[in-house]
Write an enzyme that holds these catalytic residues in place. Structure first.
Site, PDB file in Angstrom:
ATOM      1  N   ASP A  19     -14.846 -34.735   0.912  1.00 54.00           N
ATOM      2  CA  ASP A  19     -16.394 -34.949   0.587  1.00 54.00           C
ATOM      3  C   ASP A  19     -16.185 -35.783  -0.322  1.00 54.00           C
ATOM      4  O   ASP A  19     -17.106 -36.841  -0.096  1.00 54.00           O
ATOM      5  CB  ASP A  19     -17.076 -33.621  -0.199  1.00 54.00           C
ATOM      6  CG  ASP A  19     -16.936 -32.661   0.608  1.00 54.00           C
ATOM      7  OD1 ASP A  19     -16.419 -31.955   0.097  1.00 54.00           O
ATOM      8  OD2 ASP A  19     -17.759 -32.302   0.799  1.00 54.00           O
ATOM      9  N   GLU A 270     -12.093 -34.010   7.839  1.00 56.71           N
ATOM     10  CA  GLU A 270     -13.070 -35.234   8.775  1.00 56.71           C
ATOM     11  C   GLU A 270     -12.261 -36.704   7.750  1.00 56.71           C
ATOM     12  O   GLU A 270     -12.233 -37.491   8.833  1.00 56.71           O
ATOM     13  CB  GLU A 270     -13.655 -34.791   8.564  1.00 56.71           C
ATOM     14  CG  GLU A 270     -15.368 -35.957   8.124  1.00 56.71           C
ATOM     15  CD  GLU A 270     -16.836 -35.741   8.048  1.00 56.71           C
ATOM     16  OE1 GLU A 270     -17.559 -36.382   7.984  1.00 56.71           O
ATOM     17  OE2 GLU A 270     -17.414 -33.891   7.979  1.00 56.71           O
TER      18      GLU A 270
HETATM   19  O1  TRH Z   1      -9.646 -32.934   2.436  1.00 54.09           O
HETATM   20  P1  TRH Z   1     -10.082 -32.331   3.001  1.00 54.09           P
HETATM   21  O2  TRH Z   1      -9.373 -31.455   3.805  1.00 54.09           O
HETATM   22  O3  TRH Z   1     -11.643 -32.498   2.965  1.00 54.09           O
HETATM   23  C1  TRH Z   1     -11.984 -31.096   3.652  1.00 54.09           C
HETATM   24  C2  TRH Z   1     -12.908 -32.251   4.649  1.00 54.09           C
HETATM   25  O4  TRH Z   1     -14.153 -33.079   4.381  1.00 54.09           O
HETATM   26  C3  TRH Z   1     -14.090 -31.052   5.298  1.00 54.09           C
HETATM   27  O5  TRH Z   1     -14.610 -31.680   6.879  1.00 54.09           O
HETATM   28  C4  TRH Z   1     -14.398 -30.499   4.115  1.00 54.09           C
HETATM   29  O6  TRH Z   1     -15.506 -29.732   4.852  1.00 54.09           O
HETATM   30  C5  TRH Z   1     -14.637 -29.794   2.965  1.00 54.09           C
HETATM   31  O7  TRH Z   1     -12.967 -30.823   2.468  1.00 54.09           O
HETATM   32  C6  TRH Z   1     -14.990 -29.486   2.261  1.00 54.09           C
HETATM   33  O8  TRH Z   1      -9.803 -33.569   4.220  1.00 54.09           O
HETATM   34  P2  TRH Z   1      -9.987 -35.057   4.254  1.00 54.09           P
HETATM   35  O9  TRH Z   1     -11.076 -34.338   5.255  1.00 54.09           O
HETATM   36  O10 TRH Z   1      -9.327 -35.525   5.587  1.00 54.09           O
HETATM   37  O11 TRH Z   1     -10.200 -35.296   3.079  1.00 54.09           O
HETATM   38  C7  TRH Z   1      -9.009 -35.751   2.695  1.00 54.09           C
HETATM   39  C8  TRH Z   1      -8.759 -37.458   2.014  1.00 54.09           C
HETATM   40  O12 TRH Z   1      -7.970 -37.404   1.456  1.00 54.09           O
HETATM   41  C9  TRH Z   1      -8.954 -38.806   2.671  1.00 54.09           C
HETATM   42  O13 TRH Z   1      -9.994 -39.406   2.093  1.00 54.09           O
HETATM   43  C10 TRH Z   1      -7.727 -39.229   2.921  1.00 54.09           C
HETATM   44  C11 TRH Z   1      -7.147 -38.917   1.286  1.00 54.09           C
HETATM   45  N1  TRH Z   1      -5.785 -38.861   1.471  1.00 54.09           N
HETATM   46  C12 TRH Z   1      -5.630 -40.345  -0.194  1.00 54.09           C
HETATM   47  O14 TRH Z   1      -6.380 -40.970   0.025  1.00 54.09           O
HETATM   48  N2  TRH Z   1      -4.268 -40.634  -0.220  1.00 54.09           N
HETATM   49  C13 TRH Z   1      -3.099 -39.203  -0.183  1.00 54.09           C
HETATM   50  O15 TRH Z   1      -1.381 -39.073  -0.379  1.00 54.09           O
HETATM   51  C14 TRH Z   1      -3.716 -38.037   1.185  1.00 54.09           C
HETATM   52  C15 TRH Z   1      -2.628 -37.139   1.831  1.00 54.09           C
HETATM   53  C16 TRH Z   1      -5.079 -38.270   2.093  1.00 54.09           C
END
Ligand code: TRH
Length: 377
Positions: A19, A270
């Site tokens: 989010d 996402e």
């Molecule tokens: O963290 P998530 O599992 O978020 C989830 C999803 O958004 C899902 O749709 C929602 O319903 C739930 O939350 C509540 O996965 P997502 O969406 O990939 O978000 C991870 C974020 O972290 C993304 O912006 C990339 C970031 N990230 C970094 O900035 N640095 C890192 O080292 C890593 C591994 C990720």
């Protein structure tokens, strides 16, 4: 309207980072590329600070990357020209009252889905049950009939430039204080939710005919790695052909470079899922689990769309591994890995084609800007 448009984005962090990740990326792009005055009102600055290390999670209000970041408990009481409720994050009552005074373009930004039905709901109005206000549903998606995907104007060019330089990834890792992998190693990044199937994957990788280097960012899947290893992953671990490299949680923009540099990316949720597509490298998606396996329908919709035009053998290898990974079936994952690894060269070509086709569509921020413009009086 001579003054720049004012946009407010409301974000409620359910769990994880998605989010905040989507909202931070969108807010920065609307400010940087569209010149809007953007406020991000969020209820969890600590999560946002993981993505944006320069952010001070205790500050009452701060400006970073052209965005004014406001803790929800200090939400403004003056309504912007355009208001985005991200993933249904409700605006506070006082703010709603201000919206009645000066009705904004009010948008409900939905979760990303590859399912066809979203096209029919995209840009539909929803009159407020008791106030003279209308909210508009906005669905990100993979087709021209949807709201598109988040993609910064420079993203593809920056990725291409990075991937064109042989030593760029090693230089990036060095900059993060990390030892680069052997040149001939298959480079994998592993981001996901807890998954018992990981034991099967680690077994398959350790028996691989070529060296495998796997970067494991801090996060939920680290627990599954550690229970498989039977010890903390605090230093580099070797298992046969496999090298497991613990890495810190990276700033959002640095995470892009990890995805650009790897040959295969395991992602989730996402935002990382979309970034892996823009990386134009093969991916394995761990979809956010929902009750009654509802997420498997969403997964299938994406896999059907993603594998269009790909030969049946590599497509079947990818679909089967996705199914086993998302059903946490370790033995199946282990058995399916060799076939998937053999398909990687074709999956790599396909990933480039798929990213190019998506990049020909207007991006989400641009579509939001055009939509708002069409509704602003
Ligand atoms: O963290 P998530 O599992 O978020 C989830 C999803 O958004 C899902 O749709 C929602 O319903 C739930 O939350 C509540 O996965 P997502 O969406 O990939 O978000 C991870 C974020 O972290 C993304 O912006 C990339 C970031 N990230 C970094 O900035 N640095 C890192 O080292 C890593 C591994 C990720």
């Amino acid at each position: 309207m001579h003054r720049p448009q004012r946009w407010d984005i409301f974000c409620a962090v359910i769990d994880n980072f998605g989010d905040a990740g989507v909202c931070w990326r969108l807010a920065r792009q609307l400010a940087a590329e569209h010149g809007y005055v953007v406020r991000l009102i969020i209820d969890d600055l600590a999560s946002l600070a993981m993505l944006a290390p320069k952010l001070d999670p205790r500050a009452p209000l701060q400006i970073l990357a052209g965005v004014t970041v406001v803790p929800r408990e200090q939400a403004p009481t003056d309504a912007a020209d355009v208001v985005i409720e991200a993933f249904g994050a409700p605006v506070p009552e006082a703010y709603l009252a201000a919206m009645v005074e000066t009705p904004p373009v009010w948008i409900n930004l939905e979760y990303l889905s590859a399912e066809a039905w979203i096209e029919g709901c995209h840009c539909l109005p929803s009159p407020h049950p008791r106030l003279p206000l209308t909210q508009w549903f906005f669905y990100p998606g993979f087709t021209e009939q949807s709201g598109g995907l988040l993609r910064e104007a420079r993203l593809i060019a920056d990725r291409e430039a990075f991937q064109a330089v042989p030593g760029a990834f090693a230089g990036f890792l060095d900059g993060q204080g990390l030892r680069p992998p052997e040149p001939e190693a298959l480079k994998i990044s592993l981001f996901g939710y807890e998954n018992p199937a990981l034991a099967g994957l680690i077994k398959a990788w350790s028996h691989s005919s070529r060296p495998i280097w796997c970067a494991v960012p801090e996060g939920r899947i680290r627990a599954s790695v550690e229970s498989t290893l039977g010890k903390p992953l605090s230093t580099t671990q070797h298992r046969g052909a496999l090298t497991l490299e613990p890495i810190p949680f990276l700033a959002q923009d640095d995470y892009d470079r990890l995805l650009w540099g790897c040959d295969l990316n395991f992602v989730r949720g996402e935002d990382s899922f979309v970034r892996a597509q823009w990386a134009a490298r093969p991916l394995v998606w761990h979809i956010y689990p929902q009750d009654e396996q509802a997420h498997l329908v969403k997964l299938e919709a994406f896999l059907d769309r993603y594998h269009e035009g790909l030969a049946s053998a590599p497509a079947e290898a990818s679909i089967a591994l996705h199914d086993a990974w998302n059903r946490s079936e370790g033995a199946r994952v282990e058995a399916l890995w060799p076939q998937f690894e053999d398909a990687l060269p074709e999956l790599a070509q396909h990933a480039r084609r798929f990213a190019q086709a998506l990049a020909d569509q207007p991006d989400l921020a641009t579509q939001l800007a055009l939509f708002a413009k069409s509704k602003l009086k």
